[in-house]
Motif scaffolding. Structure first.
Motif, PDB file in Angstrom:
ATOM      1  N   LEU A  82       0.968  -1.212   0.009  1.00 47.12           N
ATOM      2  CA  LEU A  82      -0.032  -0.073   0.287  1.00 47.12           C
ATOM      3  C   LEU A  82       0.944   1.253   0.052  1.00 47.12           C
ATOM      4  CD1 LEU A  82      -2.670  -1.028   2.828  1.00 47.12           C
ATOM      5  CD2 LEU A  82      -3.039  -1.058   0.348  1.00 47.12           C
ATOM      6  N   VAL A  83       0.679   2.136  -1.036  1.00 46.72           N
ATOM      7  CA  VAL A  83       1.413   3.208  -1.153  1.00 46.72           C
ATOM      8  C   VAL A  83       0.420   4.388  -0.720  1.00 46.72           C
ATOM      9  CG1 VAL A  83       2.851   4.637  -2.609  1.00 46.72           C
ATOM     10  CG2 VAL A  83       3.083   2.337  -2.767  1.00 46.72           C
ATOM     11  N   SER A  84       1.098   5.398  -0.054  1.00 42.13           N
ATOM     12  CA  SER A  84       0.202   6.601   0.384  1.00 42.13           C
ATOM     13  C   SER A  84      -0.183   7.522  -0.901  1.00 42.13           C
ATOM     14  CB  SER A  84       0.774   7.517   1.268  1.00 42.13           C
ATOM     15  OG  SER A  84       2.051   8.141   0.785  1.00 42.13           O
ATOM     16  N   SER A  85      -1.357   7.982  -0.810  1.00 48.66           N
ATOM     17  CA  SER A  85      -1.849   8.601  -1.896  1.00 48.66           C
ATOM     18  C   SER A  85      -0.732  10.076  -2.522  1.00 48.66           C
ATOM     19  CB  SER A  85      -3.077   9.468  -1.599  1.00 48.66           C
ATOM     20  OG  SER A  85      -2.897  10.366  -0.392  1.00 48.66           O
ATOM     21  N   GLU A  86       0.033  10.567  -1.489  1.00 48.40           N
ATOM     22  CA  GLU A  86       0.852  11.626  -1.909  1.00 48.40           C
ATOM     23  C   GLU A  86       2.044  10.949  -2.785  1.00 48.40           C
ATOM     24  OE1 GLU A  86       3.909  14.608   0.219  1.00 48.40           O
ATOM     25  OE2 GLU A  86       2.477  13.522   1.518  1.00 48.40           O
ATOM     26  N   TYR A  87       2.300   9.722  -2.706  1.00 46.73           N
ATOM     27  CA  TYR A  87       3.535   9.084  -3.275  1.00 46.73           C
ATOM     28  C   TYR A  87       3.122   7.858  -4.426  1.00 46.73           C
ATOM     29  CZ  TYR A  87       6.674  11.274   0.001  1.00 46.73           C
ATOM     30  OH  TYR A  87       7.155  12.090   0.788  1.00 46.73           O
ATOM     31  N   ASN A  92       7.087   3.217  -6.084  1.00 48.89           N
ATOM     32  CA  ASN A  92       6.405   1.620  -5.989  1.00 48.89           C
ATOM     33  C   ASN A  92       7.276   1.024  -4.912  1.00 48.89           C
ATOM     34  OD1 ASN A  92       4.690   1.930  -7.769  1.00 48.89           O
ATOM     35  ND2 ASN A  92       5.842   1.386  -9.400  1.00 48.89           N
ATOM     36  N   ILE A  93       6.692  -0.020  -4.365  1.00 49.84           N
ATOM     37  CA  ILE A  93       7.305  -1.010  -3.554  1.00 49.84           C
ATOM     38  C   ILE A  93       7.866  -2.110  -4.413  1.00 49.84           C
ATOM     39  CG2 ILE A  93       7.091  -2.822  -1.534  1.00 49.84           C
ATOM     40  CD1 ILE A  93       5.169  -1.011  -0.333  1.00 49.84           C
ATOM     41  N   THR A  94       9.057  -2.093  -4.638  1.00 49.60           N
ATOM     42  CA  THR A  94       9.860  -3.058  -5.784  1.00 49.60           C
ATOM     43  C   THR A  94      10.402  -4.249  -5.229  1.00 49.60           C
ATOM     44  OG1 THR A  94      11.915  -1.794  -5.538  1.00 49.60           O
ATOM     45  CG2 THR A  94      10.397  -1.314  -7.377  1.00 49.60           C
ATOM     46  N   VAL A  95      10.376  -4.358  -3.904  1.00 50.84           N
ATOM     47  CA  VAL A  95      10.656  -5.744  -3.278  1.00 50.84           C
ATOM     48  C   VAL A  95       9.544  -5.971  -2.052  1.00 50.84           C
ATOM     49  CG1 VAL A  95      12.251  -7.169  -1.963  1.00 50.84           C
ATOM     50  CG2 VAL A  95      12.972  -5.551  -3.718  1.00 50.84           C
TER      51      VAL A  95
END
Length: 271
Positions: A82-87, A92-95
């Motif tokens: 889960l990535v915050s809306s600002e980012y 991306n979480i790549t691992v």
């Protein structure tokens, strides 16, 4: 009754021993910081647990800034990444795992520079936190301009864009002049403005002597005032017209002499 008290005491003692033993065990985390990158490039931050058999419940990424601490992204086995809306449009979480984690920031901006945290929430250990620094740079571009001028003073501004903020000094006009600076971000570009109010002195041209010296990433750049165009004299058009007239007169005289010489030669041959 005594056995119950003794049993409760033994149970509490076991819990205390378990907590003490698990808290004593050191947790090793491998942190991979990115190399310094130019603004606009991508950077990847990595953290991985080196201690086996840990029950990780959640992995969290945070970022420190002047505004405070911002949660960037999280990962759990149930909810996934889960990535915050600002980012979410730039990161991306790549691992994606509970033992190792990495985030990648695409097309970095100057505001992405700073300190990040990877946090492993581990059962019986709590939060295992490690810091990672992101170092960004952008070559400096600048100019020195005069903005206001009066009979006894003038205002000059040295405006630079780039990252990180440069060190700026004023040379050539001595001390005792009022000066200051401010910064702003325009279209994701960091702009730094240093200004100085220079008091004029009799029989001196401080405007031509003024220099803005910018030190950035080990390099020095000097900016000077653009040279003012000299005022055109009202006599210049007249002088140009006289020169053109004189040239035309000379050409006419030469042409007349040549024609007269040819006529004489023709008359001489006819006789």
């Amino acid at each position: 009754m005594d056995w119950k008290v003794k049993g409760d005491g033994i149970f509490i003692l076991c819990i205390v021993c378990f907590v003490c033993v698990t808290s004593i065990v050191s947790v090793d985390v491998l942190v991979e910081s990115p190399k310094p990158a130019r603004v606009g490039e991508s950077v990847t931050l990595k953290c991985s647990l080196q201690t086996p058999n840990l029950k990780v419940k959640q992995v969290t990424w945070k970022k420190f800034s002047k505004k405070g601490v911002t949660q960037v992204a999280t990962y759990t086995a149930i909810l996934g990444a889960l990535v915050s809306s600002e980012y979410e449009k730039v990161l991306n979480i790549t691992v994606k795992s509970l033992q190792a984690t990495a985030i990648t920031i695409w097309k970095t901006k100057a505001s992405d520079d700073g300190t990040y945290q990877c946090i492993f929430n581990v059962f019986a250990h709590g939060a295992i936190v490690r810091n990672i620094s992101v170092s960004l740079y952008e070559p400096i571009k600048g100019s020195l301009q005069k903005y206001n001028e009066s009979a006894d003073a003038f205002l000059a501004k040295c405006v630079t864009t780039g990252w990180p903020s440069p060190d700026i000094s004023w040379i050539g006009v001595g001390s005792g002049h009022t000066n200051g600076s401010y910064s702003e971000t325009i279209n994701e570009t960091a702009t730094f403005t240093n200004w100085i109010l220079v008091k004029k002195l009799p029989k001196s041209n401080l405007m031509e002597q003024l220099e803005c010296r910018v030190h950035h990433l080990g390099y020095e750049t000097i900016y000077k005032m653009p040279k003012q165009p000299h005022a055109k004299s009202g006599l210049q058009p007249i002088i140009i017209a006289l020169i053109v007239g004189l040239v035309l007169l000379v050409i006419g005289v030469v042409a007349a002499v040549v024609c007269r010489s040819r006529r004489r030669s023709s008359q001489h041959l006819s006789h």
